[in-house]
Structures are given as C-alpha cells and as structure tokens.
Scaffold this active site. Sequence first.
Site, PDB file in Angstrom:
ATOM      1  N   TRP A  53      -4.335   9.694  -0.342  1.00 54.12           N
ATOM      2  CA  TRP A  53      -3.667  10.706   0.492  1.00 54.12           C
ATOM      3  C   TRP A  53      -3.950  12.116  -0.033  1.00 54.12           C
ATOM      4  CZ3 TRP A  53      -0.045   9.745   4.602  1.00 54.12           C
ATOM      5  CH2 TRP A  53       0.088   8.387   4.927  1.00 54.12           C
TER       6      TRP A  53
ATOM      7  N   ARG B 263       0.836  -1.190   0.000  1.00 57.00           N
ATOM      8  CA  ARG B 263       0.000   0.000   0.000  1.00 57.00           C
ATOM      9  C   ARG B 263       0.873   1.244   0.000  1.00 57.00           C
ATOM     10  NH1 ARG B 263      -4.727  -2.353  -1.439  1.00 57.00           N
ATOM     11  NH2 ARG B 263      -5.493  -3.818   0.124  1.00 57.00           N
ATOM     12  N   THR B 264       0.251   2.363  -0.375  1.00 64.83           N
ATOM     13  CA  THR B 264       0.971   3.632  -0.284  1.00 64.83           C
ATOM     14  C   THR B 264       1.187   3.973   1.181  1.00 64.83           C
ATOM     15  OG1 THR B 264      -0.042   4.413  -2.330  1.00 64.83           O
ATOM     16  CG2 THR B 264       0.934   6.074  -0.891  1.00 64.83           C
ATOM     17  N   GLN B 265       2.432   3.926   1.605  1.00 67.58           N
ATOM     18  CA  GLN B 265       2.740   4.203   2.996  1.00 67.58           C
ATOM     19  C   GLN B 265       3.037   5.676   3.247  1.00 67.58           C
ATOM     20  OE1 GLN B 265       2.577   1.754   5.383  1.00 67.58           O
ATOM     21  NE2 GLN B 265       1.793   0.516   3.698  1.00 67.58           N
ATOM     22  N   TYR B 266       3.452   6.365   2.189  1.00 62.72           N
ATOM     23  CA  TYR B 266       3.840   7.760   2.363  1.00 62.72           C
ATOM     24  C   TYR B 266       3.673   8.466   1.021  1.00 62.72           C
ATOM     25  CZ  TYR B 266       6.480  11.781   4.021  1.00 62.72           C
ATOM     26  OH  TYR B 266       6.840  13.049   4.396  1.00 62.72           O
TER      27      TYR B 266
END
Length: 260
Positions: free
Chosen positions: A140, A33-36
Amino acid sequence: MAWQQAMGSHAAGGSQAPPAAAAAAAGGGETQRTQYPYVTGTSVIALKYKDGVIMACDTGASYGSTLRYKSVERIKAVGKHSLIGASGEYSDFQEILRYLDELTLSDHMWDDGNSLGPKEIHSYLTRVMYNRRNKFDPLWNTLVLGGVKKGPKGDEKYLGMVNMIGTHFEENHVATGFGNHLAIPILRAEWREEMTFEEAVKLVEKCLLVLLYRDRSSINKFQIAKITTEGSTIYPPYSLKTYWGFSHFENPAQGAVGSW
C-alpha cells in the site's frame, strides 16, 4: 543480470510465503492480507533541476486519523545513483526497502564495474508492485524514484513514480497523495528545466506550505534530499514559517452549506 535475478525472487512469484501465511495454510485457515493501511505517510514532492533531482516530504506518520509519529523518515538512498520516497503504509515501505537492499547487494556482488541506475530500479519496482497487486496482496504505497547516472548523452536525470497497482510513469516533476491535487498545478506553472538548487528548494517549500495548510495529515517538519552525480544528500528535518491569520482560516465554516 543482478536486478533480474533479484526481481525473480520477489516479482516472479519465487519468494516463500510469509510465516503467518504458511501457518494458516498448514492449519487449513484463511490467509490474512493487509486490508487497510494503518500507519501512513502523506505527500512526497520531487522534481528535476539543473544538476539533479530534489525530493521532499514531511516526517509525520498517521495511525488512522491520529498523527501518531513525528520523526519518520520516508526518503532513503538506494545504491549509488538513486533516491526513493514513499507515501502510504510505512511497514510496506520497510518491506520494499528490504527488497531493494537485496537487489543492490546482489548487484554489488557481480563486481563488474557497473551499478544499477534509477531507471533500472524504477523498472524493478513497477514489476514488484504490479505482481503484488495481481496476488490481491498489494504493497500500500505510492513510490517516487529519482536519480542521476552517467549515460551515452552525459549525466542523465531520471524521475518516475509507481503506485500500489503498478501504474507508473516518468515525469519532470511528480507529487503523491494530496500533493497530486494541490502541488502539481504549482509545479506545472513554475517549474523550469534549468532551475538552480536554491530555486528548486523554494518551489518545493511553496508546495509543502500549501499542503501544510490544507492537508490535515501533514506536519510542519520537513525533510529535503537531493541527488547529483556526486551522490545523494538527505538534509536534517526543519520547519517552515507559517501564517495562520488569513481571514478564511479564522472562520472556515462561514458561508458553507449545511448545518455545520
């Protein structure tokens, strides 16, 4: 309804897993997953004025702490009645725009003489953002959705915001990112319901200038958009006149506590 069907594919868990996730699942590996967020945009300012809604932001996008891209447009028209602006991860914003393209296309195909307004699109986005948050795979972004549509009481202006965990609200003026701390006090003090477009532009530019001075991720290249009953207009980017001769700018560390 068209928006409910489209939402079902994205927000109700009906969408297929992305190829990377499907491949990882087939191979027994972990799903990534997109962590940052990597390429991000900063503040968006929006407010209602006499004839509609105005929205503004800069055109910069940072790669980490590096101001990498200088001509990124973060305000887009959605359908006939809405504008969307985004802070945060730009690739996730592109994914949201793809969702909205599917939504508006599905709505258009009904050909029933009606079209989705800003309130319906904002509601859709709140469900998408909250659903992705519950999957621990958030988009995000902080999104601003504004628009104008004829209703029972005449032309109805709408302005709302939703963040990456689905928290949302409607307001007369909103700001995301650093603007939530520095621009909101200015908007609360100076916003009026019957502002003309010219007055609204001056107020927005004042907020953008404060952010330019104080936010390291901001650049002096701004884009303003408006939407009224006549439709949306996104103006070409331009720069504001700045003054860097203030005494506090000449030696900002003077009097500061610490070794710096």
